[in-house]
Write a protein that holds these residues in place. Structure first.
Motif, short mmCIF file in Angstrom:
data_model
loop_
_atom_site.label_atom_id
_atom_site.label_comp_id
_atom_site.label_asym_id
_atom_site.label_seq_id
_atom_site.Cartn_x
_atom_site.Cartn_y
_atom_site.Cartn_z
N LEU A 268 17.12 82.42 54.01
CA LEU A 268 17.06 80.57 53.86
C LEU A 268 17.85 79.85 53.04
CD1 LEU A 268 14.03 81.46 52.23
CD2 LEU A 268 14.27 80.86 54.38
N SER A 269 18.66 78.70 53.57
CA SER A 269 20.08 78.38 53.69
C SER A 269 19.69 77.48 52.97
CB SER A 269 20.33 77.71 54.85
OG SER A 269 22.00 77.35 54.77
N VAL A 270 20.30 77.69 51.31
CA VAL A 270 20.17 76.52 50.29
C VAL A 270 20.71 75.71 49.91
CG1 VAL A 270 18.23 75.76 47.85
CG2 VAL A 270 17.92 78.40 49.73
N SER A 271 20.87 74.46 49.66
CA SER A 271 22.47 73.75 48.94
C SER A 271 22.03 73.38 47.93
CB SER A 271 21.97 72.60 49.82
OG SER A 271 23.07 71.51 50.23
N VAL A 272 22.70 73.63 46.62
CA VAL A 272 23.00 74.14 45.69
C VAL A 272 24.25 73.28 45.12
CG1 VAL A 272 22.74 75.50 43.60
CG2 VAL A 272 21.43 75.74 45.42
N THR A 273 24.46 72.04 44.37
CA THR A 273 25.07 71.19 43.84
C THR A 273 25.49 71.96 42.97
OG1 THR A 273 24.26 70.12 41.90
CG2 THR A 273 24.04 69.51 44.41
N SER A 274 27.28 71.56 41.94
CA SER A 274 27.83 72.19 40.89
C SER A 274 27.64 71.50 40.04
CB SER A 274 29.65 72.48 41.65
OG SER A 274 29.84 70.52 41.57
N LEU B 287 10.72 77.71 49.66
CA LEU B 287 11.30 78.46 48.52
C LEU B 287 11.03 79.80 48.24
CD1 LEU B 287 9.43 75.54 46.55
CD2 LEU B 287 12.32 75.23 47.09
N GLY B 288 11.03 80.61 46.95
CA GLY B 288 10.70 82.38 46.96
C GLY B 288 10.06 82.09 45.96
N PHE B 289 8.98 83.16 46.36
CA PHE B 289 8.10 83.41 45.39
C PHE B 289 8.06 85.15 44.91
CE2 PHE B 289 5.94 78.84 45.48
CZ PHE B 289 5.45 79.10 44.81
N LEU C 52 15.03 78.68 43.51
CA LEU C 52 15.06 77.60 44.75
C LEU C 52 16.24 78.30 44.87
CD1 LEU C 52 15.08 75.08 42.17
CD2 LEU C 52 13.01 75.95 43.31
N SER C 53 17.43 79.11 44.59
CA SER C 53 18.22 80.07 44.93
C SER C 53 18.88 81.12 44.31
CB SER C 53 19.19 78.26 45.16
OG SER C 53 19.90 78.85 43.99
N PRO C 54 19.67 82.05 44.69
CA PRO C 54 20.07 82.76 44.34
C PRO C 54 20.27 82.75 42.62
CG PRO C 54 21.03 83.35 46.25
CD PRO C 54 20.05 82.03 46.03
N GLN C 55 20.76 81.27 42.91
CA GLN C 55 21.06 81.40 41.28
C GLN C 55 20.23 80.28 40.51
OE1 GLN C 55 23.13 80.51 43.92
NE2 GLN C 55 24.74 82.13 43.70
N VAL C 56 19.33 79.78 41.04
CA VAL C 56 18.46 78.98 40.10
C VAL C 56 16.96 79.33 40.40
CG1 VAL C 56 17.59 76.39 40.03
CG2 VAL C 56 19.88 76.96 41.23
N SER C 57 16.57 79.62 39.52
CA SER C 57 15.11 80.22 39.33
C SER C 57 14.16 79.70 38.08
CB SER C 57 14.81 81.15 39.42
OG SER C 57 15.36 81.90 37.98
#
Length: 493
Positions: A70-76, A154-156, A256-261
């Protein structure tokens, strides 16, 4: 085609329209007929680079879930996290929900009508009752699900398993279908059902817990279930079209992404679903009540989120949690209000409408009931006098084109026959909100729906209306409860 006698005639007629409206040529836009009445596109065109978020230094992250990348765009921006959003019936939707049976316009509008009626009745405080469907569920309905159009992935769980969810600002409690659901108790979906037993972070909520007691008893609470031998908290929802979902109220890690859960995210693990659900894996509630994702993440994201709905279903938009921490350039803000006793809905005050650059003569009292801004309603519902004035002005500005006869199966009554025209001249439509904020709707995607004016008449003057998702297209719409306003940033996707 540009030199054809037919087009010359059309342009001359449009010039007459411009003169009739005061000669304000800036109030009209010439667009190809392929965009004013689009057909179902065959290929997905991703949003332009840098247009998916109102932040700089974006980067792409990927996480592996269920053998699917899954490609997720995450802002800085540490206050924001965004993810791609797509129309569920378009080529940009995940393969697991790409439906071959896209509903007709008449069917889409029928579903939309059910949703509009439900939302307006609920906002007015009118009592809504349930029919007997053989399952005991709460005495309040949720808005219709089959009318929802936009999905995110999203990831569950731990490890994260991808789930494709409909987004809905008119709902609060999120849910997914869960094992041991089977074909007799759940609807078909292409993604594997979420398996709670395979997740190390899943936890059902006990029936005697505070979390269960806090579940809104008039909307979602549904007693207890002892199916597992343990008394667990049970939720239940019936939607406006009588679709139902019933299961175990639970907590899980939402990725939501590897950095955001989001840890300990409360959601419904659905074990019984009945109705017209179609392929998607569940629903993501973005309303204002405590059960929603927005409320549950308020400590991190300040009770704020935004989305950008693309101009057509062949491009992508985005959903973002959080508001920009420093840069709100390009946004126009109007105060955000709440509907009494209905915390789900987001209310703004409309004060005026213009067509072709000319303000319509509509008394402010016509709009005194406010407008619910909603991601799931398709067409905008205006009070009767406002709609009548808009329709009259729009038809006058479009008099160069044949008006199609009314269709008794549809609510849209201002539809055009553009046959033989490669281009059409469409008047701009602008909505003015509290604070003098004027939003010029995108032309044609924010004004026309398959060649029809994307507005319908609704309640009497002074009653609440709805801003539908067609009018919101290409804007980043920022719901910022913490600061008490809604922002609009044009050209965001």
């Amino acid at each position: 085609m540009a030199s054809s006698p037919l087009l010359v005639c059309v342009l001359l007629l449009c010039s007459c329209c411009l003169i009739a409206l005061g000669g304000n040529e800036r109030g009209f836009v010439v667009v190809p007929t392929s965009t004013s009445s689009p057909s179902n596109p065959a290929a997905c065109s991703p949003a332009p680079q840098g247009m998916q978020c109102n932040a700089t230094d974006e980067y792409e992250s990927k996480f592996q879930t269920n053998s699917e990348v899954l490609s997720v765009s995450v802002t800085s921006d540490p206050n924001r996290a965004s993810m791609p959003l797509a129309h569920r019936h378009g080529p940009c939707a995940p393969a697991s929900v790409a439906a071959t049976n896209r509903p007709s316009r008449a069917e889409m509008l029928r579903r939309d009508r059910a949703r509009r009626i439900h939302i307006l009745r609920k906002a007015s405080g009118r009592r809504i009752t349930l029919s007997d469907v053989g399952v005991s569920i709460p005495t309040s309905l949720g808005a219709a699900v089959d009318s929802l159009q936009y999905v995110v992935t999203l990831g569950f769980g731990t490890p994260a398993v991808s789930q494709v969810l409909l987004i809905d600002t008119g709902s609060d409690l999120s849910w997914v279908q869960c094992q041991p659901c089977n074909s007799s108790t759940c609807y078909p979906q292409k993604d594997p059902l979420f398996d709670p037993s395979a997740s190390s972070s899943y936890a059902p909520i006990p029936c005697d817990s505070k979390a269960c007691r806090d579940l809104d008893p008039d909307t979602y609470a549904n007693g207890c279930t002892n199916s597992s031998g343990t008394s667990l908290c049970q939720y239940g929802i019936q939607y406006a079209n009588e679709d139902i979902t019933v299961g175990v109220y639970s907590t899980e890690t939402l990725t939501l992404s590897p950095q955001v859960s989001v840890k300990n995210f409360s959601f419904g693990c659905g074990l019984v679903q009945r109705g017209t659900f179609d392929l998607f894996d569940g629903l993501l509630g973005l309303g204002g009540a405590p059960e929603s994702l927005v409320s549950q993440t308020a400590e991190t994201y300040g009770g704020s989120f935004s989305y950008c709905l693309p101009a057509g279903n062949s491009t992508t938009g985005f959903l973002a949690l959080g508001a920009p921490s420093n840069n709100t350039a390009g946004f126009l803000f109007t105060p955000l209000h709440s509907v009494p006793k209905e915390p789900t809905f987001y209310l703004v005050n409309l004060t005026g409408i213009s067509v072709g650059g000319t303000q319509l003569d509509i008394q402010p009292t016509v709009f005194s009931g406010g407008m619910i801004i909603d991601s799931g309603t398709v067409v905008t519902v205006l009070p009767e006098t406002a709609y009548s004035a808009l329709r009259t002005a729009f038809r006058s500005a479009m008099s160069a084109y044949p008006l199609l006869p009314p269709n008794n199966d549809e609510d849209l009554d201002t539809c055009y026959n553009f046959t033989g025209n490669s281009n059409v001249t469409v008047p701009t439509v602008a909505l003015t909100y509290d604070g003098g904020v004027t939003i010029d709707l995108d032309v044609p995607s924010g004004v026309l729906l398959d060649g029809c004016l994307a507005f319908v008449p609704g309640p009497p003057d002074g009653h609440t209306g709805i801003i539908g998702n067609v009018n919101q297209r290409t804007f980043e719409v920022l719901y910022d409860s913490g600061r008490g306003h809604v922002g609009f940033r044009p050209g965001a996707c």
